[in-house]
Design a protein around this motif. Structure first.
Motif, PDB file in Angstrom:
ATOM      1  N   THR A  61       0.830  -1.202   0.000  1.00  0.00           N
ATOM      2  CA  THR A  61       0.000   0.000   0.000  1.00  0.00           C
ATOM      3  C   THR A  61       0.867   1.255   0.000  1.00  0.00           C
ATOM      4  O   THR A  61       0.603   2.208  -0.741  1.00  0.00           O
ATOM      5  CB  THR A  61      -0.935   0.009   1.222  1.00  0.00           C
ATOM      6  N   GLY A  62       1.906   1.261   0.819  1.00  0.00           N
ATOM      7  CA  GLY A  62       2.819   2.395   0.844  1.00  0.00           C
ATOM      8  C   GLY A  62       3.515   2.599  -0.491  1.00  0.00           C
ATOM      9  O   GLY A  62       3.713   3.731  -0.937  1.00  0.00           O
ATOM     10  N   ALA A  63       3.889   1.502  -1.147  1.00  0.00           N
ATOM     11  CA  ALA A  63       4.533   1.599  -2.460  1.00  0.00           C
ATOM     12  C   ALA A  63       3.579   2.183  -3.488  1.00  0.00           C
ATOM     13  O   ALA A  63       3.970   3.047  -4.290  1.00  0.00           O
ATOM     14  CB  ALA A  63       5.016   0.225  -2.905  1.00  0.00           C
ATOM     15  N   TYR A  64       2.326   1.751  -3.462  1.00  0.00           N
ATOM     16  CA  TYR A  64       1.350   2.286  -4.410  1.00  0.00           C
ATOM     17  C   TYR A  64       1.085   3.772  -4.157  1.00  0.00           C
ATOM     18  O   TYR A  64       0.898   4.539  -5.097  1.00  0.00           O
ATOM     19  CB  TYR A  64       0.048   1.492  -4.358  1.00  0.00           C
ATOM     20  N   VAL A  65       1.102   4.178  -2.894  1.00  0.00           N
ATOM     21  CA  VAL A  65       0.942   5.596  -2.573  1.00  0.00           C
ATOM     22  C   VAL A  65       2.127   6.393  -3.126  1.00  0.00           C
ATOM     23  O   VAL A  65       1.943   7.474  -3.702  1.00  0.00           O
ATOM     24  CB  VAL A  65       0.786   5.795  -1.047  1.00  0.00           C
ATOM     25  N   CYS A  66       3.340   5.851  -2.975  1.00  0.00           N
ATOM     26  CA  CYS A  66       4.526   6.525  -3.516  1.00  0.00           C
ATOM     27  C   CYS A  66       4.427   6.679  -5.026  1.00  0.00           C
ATOM     28  O   CYS A  66       4.715   7.757  -5.571  1.00  0.00           O
ATOM     29  CB  CYS A  66       5.787   5.754  -3.150  1.00  0.00           C
ATOM     30  N   PHE A  67       4.008   5.622  -5.716  1.00  0.00           N
ATOM     31  CA  PHE A  67       3.887   5.692  -7.173  1.00  0.00           C
ATOM     32  C   PHE A  67       2.791   6.672  -7.589  1.00  0.00           C
ATOM     33  O   PHE A  67       2.931   7.390  -8.581  1.00  0.00           O
ATOM     34  CB  PHE A  67       3.601   4.311  -7.759  1.00  0.00           C
TER      35      PHE A  67
END
Length: 83
Positions: A61-67
């Motif tokens: 989820t954090g990675a998708y927020v970063c992207f």
């Protein structure tokens, strides 16, 4: 023809900061999606297999927020150029 050095320096500074921020944010996203290796599985015999675990739901989820933030920053930059 006069060059406004203050404005040129401001553009340089903002572009440098935003470039470093976007690359850092994208890197955090990549690290969040990368599989984790088990350090205990790496110990042992020479031919021992290293076990990898999938990233947790929070990391994904954090990675998708970063992207998403990276994509939003790029889209805003394009908007500013076209405007």
């Amino acid at each position: 023809m006069d060059i406004d050095w203050a404005a040129l320096g401001e553009v340089f500074g903002v572009s440098l900061v935003m470039t470093v921020a976007l690359v850092g944010l994208f890197t955090v996203g990549i690290v969040g999606l990368s599989p984790k290796t088990d350090p205990e599985g790496a110990e042992g015999a020479e031919g021992a297999a290293v076990t990898e675990t999938a990233p947790s739901a929070l990391a994904r989820t954090g990675a998708y927020v970063c992207f998403t933030l990276c994509a939003a920053a790029v889209a805003y930059g394009i908007y500013l150029i076209v405007k």
